[in-house]
Motif scaffolding. Structure first.
Motif, PDB file in Angstrom:
ATOM      1  N   VAL A 128      -3.469   3.739  -9.509  1.00 22.44           N
ATOM      2  CA  VAL A 128      -3.340   2.307  -9.787  1.00 22.44           C
ATOM      3  C   VAL A 128      -2.714   1.627  -8.577  1.00 22.44           C
ATOM      4  O   VAL A 128      -1.573   1.944  -8.205  1.00 22.44           O
ATOM      5  N   ARG A 129      -3.452   0.727  -7.952  1.00 23.15           N
ATOM      6  CA  ARG A 129      -2.959   0.101  -6.721  1.00 23.15           C
ATOM      7  C   ARG A 129      -3.062  -1.427  -6.808  1.00 23.15           C
ATOM      8  O   ARG A 129      -4.115  -2.005  -6.534  1.00 23.15           O
ATOM      9  N   PRO A 130      -1.965  -2.080  -7.189  1.00 19.93           N
ATOM     10  CA  PRO A 130      -2.002  -3.542  -7.287  1.00 19.93           C
ATOM     11  C   PRO A 130      -1.953  -4.175  -5.897  1.00 19.93           C
ATOM     12  O   PRO A 130      -1.211  -3.710  -5.038  1.00 19.93           O
ATOM     13  N   GLY A 361     -12.500   3.603  -4.329  1.00 24.76           N
ATOM     14  CA  GLY A 361     -11.145   3.115  -4.585  1.00 24.76           C
ATOM     15  C   GLY A 361     -10.245   3.314  -3.384  1.00 24.76           C
ATOM     16  O   GLY A 361      -9.362   2.492  -3.102  1.00 24.76           O
ATOM     17  N   ASP A 362     -10.467   4.402  -2.667  1.00 23.99           N
ATOM     18  CA  ASP A 362      -9.682   4.659  -1.455  1.00 23.99           C
ATOM     19  C   ASP A 362      -9.933   3.546  -0.429  1.00 23.99           C
ATOM     20  O   ASP A 362      -9.003   2.920   0.094  1.00 23.99           O
ATOM     21  N   TYR A 363     -11.212   3.269  -0.186  1.00 26.84           N
ATOM     22  CA  TYR A 363     -11.557   2.215   0.786  1.00 26.84           C
ATOM     23  C   TYR A 363     -11.062   0.841   0.314  1.00 26.84           C
ATOM     24  O   TYR A 363     -10.480   0.064   1.074  1.00 26.84           O
ATOM     25  N   SER A 365      -8.765  -0.101  -1.757  1.00 28.34           N
ATOM     26  CA  SER A 365      -7.330  -0.406  -1.850  1.00 28.34           C
ATOM     27  C   SER A 365      -6.738  -0.710  -0.476  1.00 28.34           C
ATOM     28  O   SER A 365      -5.861  -1.567  -0.348  1.00 28.34           O
ATOM     29  N   ASP A 366      -7.219  -0.058   0.584  1.00 24.54           N
ATOM     30  CA  ASP A 366      -6.758  -0.436   1.925  1.00 24.54           C
ATOM     31  C   ASP A 366      -7.241  -1.848   2.272  1.00 24.54           C
ATOM     32  O   ASP A 366      -6.491  -2.662   2.816  1.00 24.54           O
ATOM     33  N   ALA A 367      -8.507  -2.140   1.937  1.00 27.65           N
ATOM     34  CA  ALA A 367      -9.076  -3.446   2.282  1.00 27.65           C
ATOM     35  C   ALA A 367      -8.344  -4.571   1.544  1.00 27.65           C
ATOM     36  O   ALA A 367      -8.005  -5.607   2.136  1.00 27.65           O
ATOM     37  N   ALA A 392       2.814   5.165  -1.881  1.00 25.00           N
ATOM     38  CA  ALA A 392       2.195   4.020  -1.225  1.00 25.00           C
ATOM     39  C   ALA A 392       0.715   4.287  -0.975  1.00 25.00           C
ATOM     40  O   ALA A 392       0.260   5.423  -0.985  1.00 25.00           O
ATOM     41  N   THR A 393      -0.021   3.211  -0.718  1.00 24.18           N
ATOM     42  CA  THR A 393      -1.446   3.319  -0.380  1.00 24.18           C
ATOM     43  C   THR A 393      -1.648   3.905   1.017  1.00 24.18           C
ATOM     44  O   THR A 393      -2.600   4.625   1.277  1.00 24.18           O
ATOM     45  N   HIS A 394      -0.720   3.593   1.919  1.00 23.58           N
ATOM     46  CA  HIS A 394      -0.914   3.984   3.324  1.00 23.58           C
ATOM     47  C   HIS A 394      -0.576   5.449   3.570  1.00 23.58           C
ATOM     48  O   HIS A 394      -0.057   6.160   2.701  1.00 23.58           O
TER      49      HIS A 394
HETATM   50 MG    MG Z   1      -6.485   5.831   1.541  1.00 20.70          MG
END
Ligand code: MG
Ligand code: NDP
Ligand code: AKG
Length: 475
Positions: A128-130, A361-363, A365-367, A392-394
């Motif tokens: 889950v990445r807000p 989702g990986d792509y 969430s960074d974007a 974290a996402t990073h």
């Molecule tokens: Mg990633």
């Protein structure tokens, strides 16, 4: 029980009931510092989390941190190649909720991702990445505040399962031979296609169970959002990957319209219902014409199919969803993945929860994090039914490691998600206030400082943590 680590002597375990954590006032929480910039951001985050809990609960609640090891630090303590020691897995299993810094994964060869391994080992199926905007955060976008989305990423399947074979490997070559000689020719739709003999091969499994449990969580989350954000968009590349990503979409809709029939409306259903509301005498065929672009050019069979769809929708849900009732339901729609990358930039306010598979989702969430201020502002949680790990996402951002300059915002906000998950909302709110106010007064790390007009002198990573605490106020 443990080889090289010792749990804190004070504190109690978090347990789970029906997928929800039961949290004592002094939970023991394992943490992994992380590689690279983990050395900078974890101590900063721990300080902010402890300060918020202390300010909010005046000693009545407290986290007992339990240091566990993974990545480079684990190899230092446990020996070469001991990247994810048994001790660490036992501790996370036992205490249920953990938080981690980023861990390095080499490209090409070498170990497979420890981050992904943790998600798979503990069946943390929802990532889950807000991505939301904090006032004053500089962004390359004109209206970053319009983006307020939560990426719900399936976290255990897809190509991240890591079932692949190197080009030229014995089994890879055998697999290609079987596919080329037996399985592809036995599948008429594949025609005369052949896999190049010098290809590496990867497998992309997308299961019905995995897709639906992710979408189930996403819909449940949407139901808790304010009315205007009650929307779940199924993001897929189902036009190309029909039986994996296309199936994800179909299983998502199936779940929404069965398990959540009273609570949801699909986009197409909403069009059908609103067409009838605008014109109660509209024929089924005219309704079908309005929902399907190019209806008149379709074959008679296809036209009949769409007319039938209209009829079925009106027969089955007019009573419960018609006359505008659908406007109070969770809207479930779908978008093709490449399109959603432009849509979150051009029409950000049209989206809320984006439910998708692992790679998308990986792509995504960074974007999305980039739009609201960059990877320094991208928190995340990996959630399962009896365990959760916040991160974290990073990644490890190695060129900034050990310089006390990187933005700890993402891991701090991941800590906020953890506090909210524990039900410690007061402490979470303090951090959100502190972080928002620090940014609004241009007290920011290098990544945000360089985007500000005029540029400001950046704070160090540790100074940013202090600034957040200073902005708590009195709790
Ligand atoms: Mg990633
Ligand atoms: N969950 C995890 O643990 C993850 C681990 N990884 C791993 O991390 C390693 C490095 O990956 P890489 O591709 O470099 O991606 P990273 O996310 O680590 O860093 C890429 C760039 O993003 C910016 N950035 C990252 N973190 C922050 C932050 N906290 N504050 C401000 N800016 C930030 C920096 O940009 P700039 O230099 O322009 O300021 C940085 O150089 C790889 O081994 C990868 O596999 C990657 C993602 C997730
Ligand atoms: O595990 C990794 O190294 C990368 C994972 C990643 O990029 C992510 O989960 O967002």
């Amino acid at each position: 029980m443990y080889d090289k680590i010792t749990p804190p002597t004070t504190g109690a375990k978090i347990t789970f009931k029906n997928g929800e954590p039961i949290v004592p006032d002094n939970p023991i929480i394992p943490f992994i510092r992380g590689d690279g910039t983990g050395i900078d951001i974890w101590p900063a985050a721990q300080k902010v989390l402890d300060a918020a809990v202390k300010t909010a609960y005046k000693g009545q609640r407290q986290i007992s941190w339990f240091k566990v090891y993974a990545g480079d630090e684990a190899c230092d303590l446990y020996g070469t190649y001991q990247y994810l020691p048994e001790d660490t897995l036992t501790a996370i299993q036992e205490y249920g909720v953990a938080i981690k810094g980023p861990l390095t994964t080499p490209v090409g060869g070498g170990i497979r991702s420890l981050n992904v391994a943790l998600r798979q080992i503990f069946d943390l199926y929802a990532c889950v990445r807000p991505c939301r905007y904090y006032a004053g955060t500089p962004s390359p976008h004109k209206n970053p505040e319009k983006l307020d989305v939560i990426v719900y990423r399936e976290n255990t399947e897809d190509i991240y399962l890591g079932i692949e074979w190197r080009q030229g490997s014995e089994i890879g070559d055998r697999l290609i031979a079987i596919l080329n000689k037996e399985l592809i020719p036995a599948t008429p739709e594949h025609g005369k296609k052949q896999i190049p003999l010098d290809a590496g091969i990867g497998i992309k499994p997308i299961s019905k169970k995995g897709s639906q449990r992710l979408v189930r969580r996403a819909i449940k989350h949407a139901l808790l959002l304010p009315k205007h954000k009650q929307q779940v968009t199924l993001v897929h590349k189902g036009n190309i990957m029909k039986y994996t990503e296309g199936a994800f979409r179909d299983w998502g809709y199936e779940l929404a319209t069965t398990e959540f029939r009273q609570e949801t409306v699909t986009e197409r259903e909403s069009w059908i219902l609103s067409n009838k509301e605008k014109n109660p005498d509209l024929s089924l065929e005219d309704n079908a014409r309005q929902i399907e672009p190019g209806f008149d050019a379709l074959t008679p069979e296809k036209k009949a199919q769409i007319v039938k769809e209209v009829e079925n929708v009106l027969n089955s849900i007019w009573a419960t969803h018609g006359n505008g009732q659908w406007k109070d339901k969770v809207l479930v729609n779908d978008r093709i993945a490449d399109s959603i990358f432009q849509q979150i930039q051009t029409r950000p306010d049209e989206y809320s929860i984006l439910a998708t598979m692992n790679l998308n989702g990986d792509y995504l969430s960074d974007a999305a994090a980039a739009i609201v201020g960059g990877l320094g502002m991208g928190p995340g949680a990996n959630i399962g039914d009896v365990c959760a790990i916040f991160e974290a996402t990073h990644g490890t951002a190695p060129k900034h490691a050990g310089l006390d300059r990187i933005n700890p915002g993402s891991v701090i906000l991941s800590g906020v998600m953890m506090l909210e998950y524990l039900g410690w909302q007061e402490a979470a709110d303090l951090i959100k206030k502190g972080l928002g106010d620090a940014i609004a007064s241009s007290q920011v790390t290098y990544d945000l400082a360089r985007l500000l007009e005029p540029p400001v002198e950046p704070l160090k990573c540790s100074e940013f943590a202090e600034a957040i605490i200073q902005h708590f106020g009195n709790g």
